[in-house]
Motif scaffolding. Structure first.
Motif, PDB file in Angstrom:
ATOM      1  N   GLU A 119       0.608  -1.341   0.004  1.00 58.33           N
ATOM      2  CA  GLU A 119      -0.164  -0.049  -0.114  1.00 58.33           C
ATOM      3  C   GLU A 119       1.359   1.481   0.165  1.00 58.33           C
ATOM      4  N   ARG A 120       1.911   1.146   0.813  1.00 57.30           N
ATOM      5  CA  ARG A 120       2.950   2.995   0.697  1.00 57.30           C
ATOM      6  C   ARG A 120       3.480   2.592  -0.123  1.00 57.30           C
ATOM      7  N   GLU A 121       3.655   1.652  -1.410  1.00 53.82           N
ATOM      8  CA  GLU A 121       4.176   1.640  -2.085  1.00 53.82           C
ATOM      9  C   GLU A 121       3.926   2.090  -3.586  1.00 53.82           C
ATOM     10  N   THR A 122       2.236   1.682  -3.484  1.00 52.29           N
ATOM     11  CA  THR A 122       1.677   1.263  -4.816  1.00 52.29           C
ATOM     12  C   THR A 122       0.122   2.155  -4.504  1.00 52.29           C
ATOM     13  N   GLY A 123      -0.125   2.497  -3.288  1.00 53.28           N
ATOM     14  CA  GLY A 123      -1.335   2.463  -2.933  1.00 53.28           C
ATOM     15  C   GLY A 123      -2.424   1.742  -3.624  1.00 53.28           C
ATOM     16  N   LEU A 124      -1.494   0.321  -3.492  1.00 55.69           N
ATOM     17  CA  LEU A 124      -3.197  -0.924  -3.910  1.00 55.69           C
ATOM     18  C   LEU A 124      -3.318  -1.346  -2.466  1.00 55.69           C
ATOM     19  N   THR A 125      -4.773  -2.261  -2.044  1.00 57.36           N
ATOM     20  CA  THR A 125      -5.352  -2.627  -1.237  1.00 57.36           C
ATOM     21  C   THR A 125      -5.122  -3.930  -2.020  1.00 57.36           C
ATOM     22  N   ARG A 241      -7.563  -2.443  -4.765  1.00 53.60           N
ATOM     23  CA  ARG A 241      -8.253  -0.955  -5.441  1.00 53.60           C
ATOM     24  C   ARG A 241      -7.725  -0.440  -5.148  1.00 53.60           C
ATOM     25  N   ASP A 242      -7.104   0.844  -5.327  1.00 55.67           N
ATOM     26  CA  ASP A 242      -6.742   2.070  -5.352  1.00 55.67           C
ATOM     27  C   ASP A 242      -7.461   2.748  -3.573  1.00 55.67           C
ATOM     28  N   LYS A 243      -6.565   3.672  -3.521  1.00 54.39           N
ATOM     29  CA  LYS A 243      -6.729   4.477  -2.261  1.00 54.39           C
ATOM     30  C   LYS A 243      -7.906   4.825  -1.909  1.00 54.39           C
ATOM     31  N   ASP A 244      -9.154   5.066  -3.218  1.00 54.19           N
ATOM     32  CA  ASP A 244     -10.260   5.529  -2.879  1.00 54.19           C
ATOM     33  C   ASP A 244     -11.059   3.886  -2.609  1.00 54.19           C
TER      34      ASP A 244
END
Ligand code: GLU
Ligand code: MG
Length: 442
Positions: A119-125, A241-244
């Motif tokens: 998540e920190r490196e790519t924003g992906l969860t 999923r992305d940050k949103d």
């Protein structure tokens, strides 16, 4: 002094799942007024060196060191609806050092750290779901047809009790089915965040065993119950999923309709898969299942709607009001239930992150059984045979410094020693005996 619990009382289990995929723990009386234990209880580092057959392997800790089992109170569960048994009451724990920091041998913490890095490196969860296959061992039963109502009803009330118990435990099962194999069943669980999905995979195993016990049925998740029978897989579904919170796995304009980021992720998984299987298909019996023509995974192959692919793009119903982007997901098939869901998914996430970091190109799509292609065709597509035995998998793991480097040196040493001991303990057994040996534990 009486050691008897009040009639109808129950125990509260503090549980952890180790690298052999077995769930172990400590218990207190649920009615005990002293619930301070829910803040944590003692645990021993050398427990990580227990083989599935209970002989302990050589390990870096020996008699020294101490740890805590730290309950994650969000995971508390209770199943009270099973007939003639006390309620199954428990909580899943992280393993921490005495100062409360995560211990490097804790799979749940390993998974959380991998997800946090992603998540920190790519924003992906990651959204995940596990599909688990298992069998009922009733040698007296006549064969019932695959997928048939008869096969499901013969075990009644096993299946409805299982669904009810899982729902009560908060697991959100989607479906139970009589599968292809002899007295084989499958439990399909709905998607959730990745840690919850792994927690649920653990509960599905334990609650299945529990319901089986209450019905007088012997259940097993062993990867192969008989050498010539069908395999029991653990299919790990994932999407991003992305940050949103917007689903970002799907891109209709790209090959296989997978997004660019997903393509890199899969490429990382494929590159490291020969080493990953040392933790996702981690037992001697696993390699009786990971064979060509088993609908499991024998090669590093990426495919849509292909059950011989090791990572499969899963089908999504189209034109029926389903949000395709949201439902779109992939499935890692080179795993079985002798794996820890935490270490397995954590390793997959770390491998995928490597693919994203190095922008590895998406692997070609393979529409057929890789074993049906010629050696040179496979070469052209970059399809490699996965390790054919546990020793080969352990060698691939040790040779891949990226993958073996994800484990703390003490954990790596202990793991290799456990697996070597496990191999020694089944040494000299024929395939059928190996199946039975593992079936009695898993
Ligand atoms: N039983 C197969 C396995 O070992 C999977 C069959 C299926 O695709 O459901 O993984
Ligand atoms: Mg299946």
């Amino acid at each position: 002094m009486t050691t008897e619990l009040p009639v109808g009382d129950e125990l509260l289990a503090l549980l952890t799942t180790d690298m052999t995929g077995l769930t172990r723990g400590r218990w207190i009386a649920a009615s005990s007024p002293d619930k301070t234990v829910l803040k944590g209880c003692g645990w021993v580092p050398a427990n990580l060196a227990l083989t599935p057959f209970d002989v302990i392997a050589e390990n870096p800790w020996g008699s020294s060191g101490d740890l805590r089992l730290k309950p994650d109170l969000a995971t508390r569960f209770r199943v009270s609806t099973l007939p003639e048994t006390t309620a199954l009451n428990g909580v899943l724990c992280d393993i921490t050092n005495l100062d409360g920091t995560p211990w490097h041998g804790c799979g749940r913490s390993f998974l959380k750290a991998a997800l946090a890095d992603l998540e920190r490196e790519t924003g992906l969860t990651v959204t995940a779901a596990f599909e688990q296959e298992f069998q009922i061992r009733e040698p007296e039963w006549e064969q019932a047809p695959s997928f048939s109502l008869a096969a499901l009803r013969r075990a009644d009330p096993f299946a409805p009790l299982l669904m009810a118990a899982l729902r009560e435990a908060g697991v959100e099962p989607e479906m139970v089915l009589a599968e292809y194999g002899r007295d084989q069943f499958e439990l399909v669980c709905g998607p959730s965040d990745a840690v919850t999905a792994a927690d649920r995979a653990v509960l599905i195993r334990e609650i299945t065993r529990e319901v089986g016990r209450c019905c007088g049925l012997n259940t097993t998740f062993v990867p192969k119950l008989t050498p010539d029978g069908v395999g029991n897989g653990l299919h790990i579904h994932f999407s991003f999923r992305d940050k949103d919170g917007t689903p970002v796995t799907y891109d209709p304009a790209r090959p296989g309709r997978v997004s660019e980021a997903t393509g890199h992720f899969v490429a990382g998984v494929m590159r490291h898969m020969p080493a990953l299987v040392a933790l996702t298909a981690p037992s001697a019996v696993s390699y009786q299942r990971l064979k060509p023509h088993h609908w499991s995974a024998a090669y590093t192959a990426f495919g849509a709607l292909n059950r011989e692919a090791s990572v499969r793009i899963c089908p999504v119903p189209e034109g029926q009001g389903v949000d395709i982007a949201k439902a779109f997901n992939l499935e890692y098939r080179a795993a079985d239930n002798t794996a820890s869901p935490y270490w397995a998914l954590g390793m997959i996430v770390r491998a995928g992150l490597e693919g994203l970091r190095h922008k590895l190109p998406q692997p070609p799509l393979v529409g057929m059984d890789p074993a049906s292609l010629s050696e040179s065709e496979r070469e052209k597509l970059g399809l490699h045979r996965l390790p054919a035995s546990l020793p080969e998998a352990l060698a691939a793991f040790s040779a891949d410094e990226t993958v073996s480097g994800w484990l703390h040196p003490d954990v790596r040493r202990s793991y290799l020693s456990v697996k070597q001991k496990e191999l020694d303990l089944v040494e000299g057994l024929i395939d059928a005996e190996i199946c039975s040996r593992y079936a009695s534990v898993y």
